[in-house]
Design a protein around this motif. Sequence first.
Motif, PDB file in Angstrom:
ATOM      1  N   VAL A 218       2.234  -5.379  -4.131  1.00 48.17           N
ATOM      2  CA  VAL A 218       2.749  -6.565  -3.459  1.00 48.17           C
ATOM      3  C   VAL A 218       4.071  -7.008  -4.099  1.00 48.17           C
ATOM      4  O   VAL A 218       5.012  -7.400  -3.406  1.00 48.17           O
ATOM      5  CB  VAL A 218       1.716  -7.714  -3.492  1.00 48.17           C
ATOM      6  CG1 VAL A 218       2.322  -9.000  -2.940  1.00 48.17           C
ATOM      7  CG2 VAL A 218       0.480  -7.335  -2.687  1.00 48.17           C
ATOM      8  N   ARG A 219       4.147  -6.925  -5.418  1.00 47.53           N
ATOM      9  CA  ARG A 219       5.384  -7.288  -6.108  1.00 47.53           C
ATOM     10  C   ARG A 219       6.536  -6.359  -5.702  1.00 47.53           C
ATOM     11  O   ARG A 219       7.669  -6.809  -5.475  1.00 47.53           O
ATOM     12  CB  ARG A 219       5.169  -7.248  -7.618  1.00 47.53           C
ATOM     13  CG  ARG A 219       6.375  -7.688  -8.432  1.00 47.53           C
ATOM     14  CD  ARG A 219       6.030  -7.864  -9.892  1.00 47.53           C
ATOM     15  NE  ARG A 219       5.252  -9.077 -10.110  1.00 47.53           N
ATOM     16  CZ  ARG A 219       4.119  -9.135 -10.790  1.00 47.53           C
ATOM     17  NH1 ARG A 219       3.611  -8.030 -11.328  1.00 47.53           N
ATOM     18  NH2 ARG A 219       3.485 -10.285 -10.944  1.00 47.53           N
ATOM     19  N   TYR A 220       6.227  -5.079  -5.561  1.00 48.42           N
ATOM     20  CA  TYR A 220       7.240  -4.099  -5.154  1.00 48.42           C
ATOM     21  C   TYR A 220       7.779  -4.421  -3.760  1.00 48.42           C
ATOM     22  O   TYR A 220       9.002  -4.458  -3.534  1.00 48.42           O
ATOM     23  CB  TYR A 220       6.642  -2.695  -5.174  1.00 48.42           C
ATOM     24  CG  TYR A 220       7.502  -1.644  -4.511  1.00 48.42           C
ATOM     25  CD1 TYR A 220       8.613  -1.119  -5.156  1.00 48.42           C
ATOM     26  CD2 TYR A 220       7.196  -1.188  -3.228  1.00 48.42           C
ATOM     27  CE1 TYR A 220       9.415  -0.159  -4.544  1.00 48.42           C
ATOM     28  CE2 TYR A 220       7.985  -0.234  -2.605  1.00 48.42           C
ATOM     29  CZ  TYR A 220       9.096   0.283  -3.264  1.00 48.42           C
ATOM     30  OH  TYR A 220       9.880   1.227  -2.646  1.00 48.42           O
ATOM     31  N   PHE A 221       6.874  -4.640  -2.806  1.00 51.37           N
ATOM     32  CA  PHE A 221       7.309  -4.926  -1.444  1.00 51.37           C
ATOM     33  C   PHE A 221       8.025  -6.278  -1.348  1.00 51.37           C
ATOM     34  O   PHE A 221       8.958  -6.427  -0.561  1.00 51.37           O
ATOM     35  CB  PHE A 221       6.120  -4.870  -0.477  1.00 51.37           C
ATOM     36  CG  PHE A 221       5.761  -3.485  -0.049  1.00 51.37           C
ATOM     37  CD1 PHE A 221       6.615  -2.735   0.747  1.00 51.37           C
ATOM     38  CD2 PHE A 221       4.572  -2.905  -0.447  1.00 51.37           C
ATOM     39  CE1 PHE A 221       6.296  -1.451   1.145  1.00 51.37           C
ATOM     40  CE2 PHE A 221       4.237  -1.616  -0.063  1.00 51.37           C
ATOM     41  CZ  PHE A 221       5.103  -0.882   0.734  1.00 51.37           C
ATOM     42  N   ARG A 222       7.596  -7.234  -2.149  1.00 50.44           N
ATOM     43  CA  ARG A 222       8.293  -8.528  -2.143  1.00 50.44           C
ATOM     44  C   ARG A 222       9.728  -8.356  -2.652  1.00 50.44           C
ATOM     45  O   ARG A 222      10.671  -8.902  -2.074  1.00 50.44           O
ATOM     46  CB  ARG A 222       7.533  -9.544  -2.996  1.00 50.44           C
ATOM     47  CG  ARG A 222       8.278 -10.872  -3.169  1.00 50.44           C
ATOM     48  CD  ARG A 222       7.394 -11.956  -3.747  1.00 50.44           C
ATOM     49  NE  ARG A 222       8.180 -13.093  -4.192  1.00 50.44           N
ATOM     50  CZ  ARG A 222       8.735 -14.004  -3.389  1.00 50.44           C
ATOM     51  NH1 ARG A 222       8.599 -13.875  -2.081  1.00 50.44           N
ATOM     52  NH2 ARG A 222       9.418 -15.012  -3.872  1.00 50.44           N
ATOM     53  N   GLU A 223       9.882  -7.621  -3.725  1.00 53.22           N
ATOM     54  CA  GLU A 223      11.223  -7.392  -4.274  1.00 53.22           C
ATOM     55  C   GLU A 223      12.105  -6.656  -3.275  1.00 53.22           C
ATOM     56  O   GLU A 223      13.290  -6.987  -3.121  1.00 53.22           O
ATOM     57  CB  GLU A 223      11.121  -6.599  -5.581  1.00 53.22           C
ATOM     58  CG  GLU A 223      10.519  -7.409  -6.724  1.00 53.22           C
ATOM     59  CD  GLU A 223      10.246  -6.567  -7.959  1.00 53.22           C
ATOM     60  OE1 GLU A 223      10.444  -5.320  -7.890  1.00 53.22           O
ATOM     61  OE2 GLU A 223       9.824  -7.140  -8.984  1.00 53.22           O
ATOM     62  N   LYS A 224      11.537  -5.660  -2.592  1.00 55.38           N
ATOM     63  CA  LYS A 224      12.290  -4.936  -1.573  1.00 55.38           C
ATOM     64  C   LYS A 224      12.697  -5.850  -0.427  1.00 55.38           C
ATOM     65  O   LYS A 224      13.816  -5.775   0.092  1.00 55.38           O
ATOM     66  CB  LYS A 224      11.453  -3.776  -1.034  1.00 55.38           C
ATOM     67  CG  LYS A 224      11.174  -2.672  -2.040  1.00 55.38           C
ATOM     68  CD  LYS A 224      12.397  -1.789  -2.253  1.00 55.38           C
ATOM     69  CE  LYS A 224      12.630  -0.880  -1.071  1.00 55.38           C
ATOM     70  NZ  LYS A 224      13.753   0.067  -1.295  1.00 55.38           N
ATOM     71  N   ALA A 225      11.776  -6.741  -0.031  1.00 57.24           N
ATOM     72  CA  ALA A 225      12.067  -7.662   1.060  1.00 57.24           C
ATOM     73  C   ALA A 225      13.167  -8.638   0.691  1.00 57.24           C
ATOM     74  O   ALA A 225      14.047  -8.955   1.516  1.00 57.24           O
ATOM     75  CB  ALA A 225      10.791  -8.421   1.452  1.00 57.24           C
ATOM     76  N   LEU A 226      13.152  -9.134  -0.532  1.00 58.63           N
ATOM     77  CA  LEU A 226      14.151 -10.107  -0.970  1.00 58.63           C
ATOM     78  C   LEU A 226      15.533  -9.459  -1.107  1.00 58.63           C
ATOM     79  O   LEU A 226      16.551 -10.146  -1.008  1.00 58.63           O
ATOM     80  CB  LEU A 226      13.730 -10.743  -2.300  1.00 58.63           C
ATOM     81  CG  LEU A 226      12.502 -11.635  -2.247  1.00 58.63           C
ATOM     82  CD1 LEU A 226      12.145 -12.129  -3.642  1.00 58.63           C
ATOM     83  CD2 LEU A 226      12.698 -12.804  -1.292  1.00 58.63           C
ATOM     84  N   GLN A 227      15.566  -8.149  -1.314  1.00 59.79           N
ATOM     85  CA  GLN A 227      16.831  -7.441  -1.428  1.00 59.79           C
ATOM     86  C   GLN A 227      17.457  -7.138  -0.085  1.00 59.79           C
ATOM     87  O   GLN A 227      18.636  -6.849   0.015  1.00 59.79           O
ATOM     88  CB  GLN A 227      16.634  -6.127  -2.205  1.00 59.79           C
ATOM     89  CG  GLN A 227      16.283  -6.311  -3.663  1.00 59.79           C
ATOM     90  CD  GLN A 227      15.850  -5.016  -4.310  1.00 59.79           C
ATOM     91  OE1 GLN A 227      15.919  -3.937  -3.707  1.00 59.79           O
ATOM     92  NE2 GLN A 227      15.389  -5.097  -5.553  1.00 59.79           N
ATOM     93  N   SER A 228      16.618  -7.199   0.973  1.00 60.11           N
ATOM     94  CA  SER A 228      17.081  -6.878   2.312  1.00 60.11           C
ATOM     95  C   SER A 228      17.172  -8.134   3.172  1.00 60.11           C
ATOM     96  O   SER A 228      16.212  -8.912   3.228  1.00 60.11           O
ATOM     97  CB  SER A 228      16.137  -5.885   2.978  1.00 60.11           C
ATOM     98  OG  SER A 228      16.438  -5.711   4.342  1.00 60.11           O
ATOM     99  N   PRO A 229      18.305  -8.388   3.840  1.00 56.30           N
ATOM    100  CA  PRO A 229      18.446  -9.586   4.682  1.00 56.30           C
ATOM    101  C   PRO A 229      17.355  -9.687   5.743  1.00 56.30           C
ATOM    102  O   PRO A 229      16.890 -10.757   6.073  1.00 56.30           O
ATOM    103  CB  PRO A 229      19.827  -9.405   5.319  1.00 56.30           C
ATOM    104  CG  PRO A 229      20.558  -8.500   4.404  1.00 56.30           C
ATOM    105  CD  PRO A 229      19.525  -7.576   3.829  1.00 56.30           C
ATOM    106  N   ALA A 230      16.941  -8.545   6.259  1.00 52.16           N
ATOM    107  CA  ALA A 230      15.935  -8.562   7.326  1.00 52.16           C
ATOM    108  C   ALA A 230      14.520  -8.503   6.779  1.00 52.16           C
ATOM    109  O   ALA A 230      13.572  -8.752   7.502  1.00 52.16           O
ATOM    110  CB  ALA A 230      16.158  -7.383   8.277  1.00 52.16           C
ATOM    111  N   GLY A 231      14.352  -8.169   5.502  1.00 54.80           N
ATOM    112  CA  GLY A 231      13.022  -8.030   4.934  1.00 54.80           C
ATOM    113  C   GLY A 231      12.407  -6.706   5.334  1.00 54.80           C
ATOM    114  O   GLY A 231      12.817  -6.068   6.303  1.00 54.80           O
TER     115      GLY A 231
END
Length: 233
Positions: A218-231
């Motif tokens: 979950v932490r990995y996907f959250r970090e990826k989402a925060l790095q991407s404008p669209a999530g």
Amino acid sequence: MAGEGRVTLHGMWASPYSKRVELALKVKGIEYEYVEEDLMNKSSLLLQYNPVHKKIPILVHSGKPIVESMVILEYIEETWSDGPRLLPEDPYERAKIRFWATFLHQQVHEVLVLVLKTDGEAQAKAMEQLHEKLKLLEEGIKGSFPGGSPAVNGENMGLLDIVICSYFGPYKVHEEVLGLKYLDSEKYPLVTSWVKSLAQYPAVKESTPPHEKSVALVRYFREKALQSPAGVL
């Protein structure tokens, strides 16, 4: 008989959609083979069985694929009708279960994902929406299920139990990653006690991944989402 034949579940260990099908199979006592899918490198069978959405879960029964988790749950209930019931026999009671399962599936999950993949003002707004949904769910349980639990009986989980468990079962994981608390026993006593009681069912314990493994994903996907404008969630 309708329930005869080989059963295979194509899923992914952290998917709430896959988890609810797994729980339904366990509650019904159905023997099945599990195939873990790599969603970054989808198998040819996954693409063959679900060419429209190309997603899991996929239940294959006697060579025939059934897709979409809610459709699969209904299929399991209708096909293995001799086992423990996921839905009550009374049509009105079934309708209430389906209504709240749809509410969770279409509204609560969407807002919960927003909380997980945003921060700052956007996350604060998503948290407000989540609390609004939880309040509606709390009031709905109180009004629709006087006993406080929509389970079909006291021993087996029903369809609505399975759906809420698939979303809120990992609440401790979400709260640890977010540093936020949303399942509040003072604000939502019925929802909170319901989720915690479901966690004690043997089928749920067997299906729950290791806490740290879930936190890391979950932490990995959250970090990826925060790095991407669209999530990405």
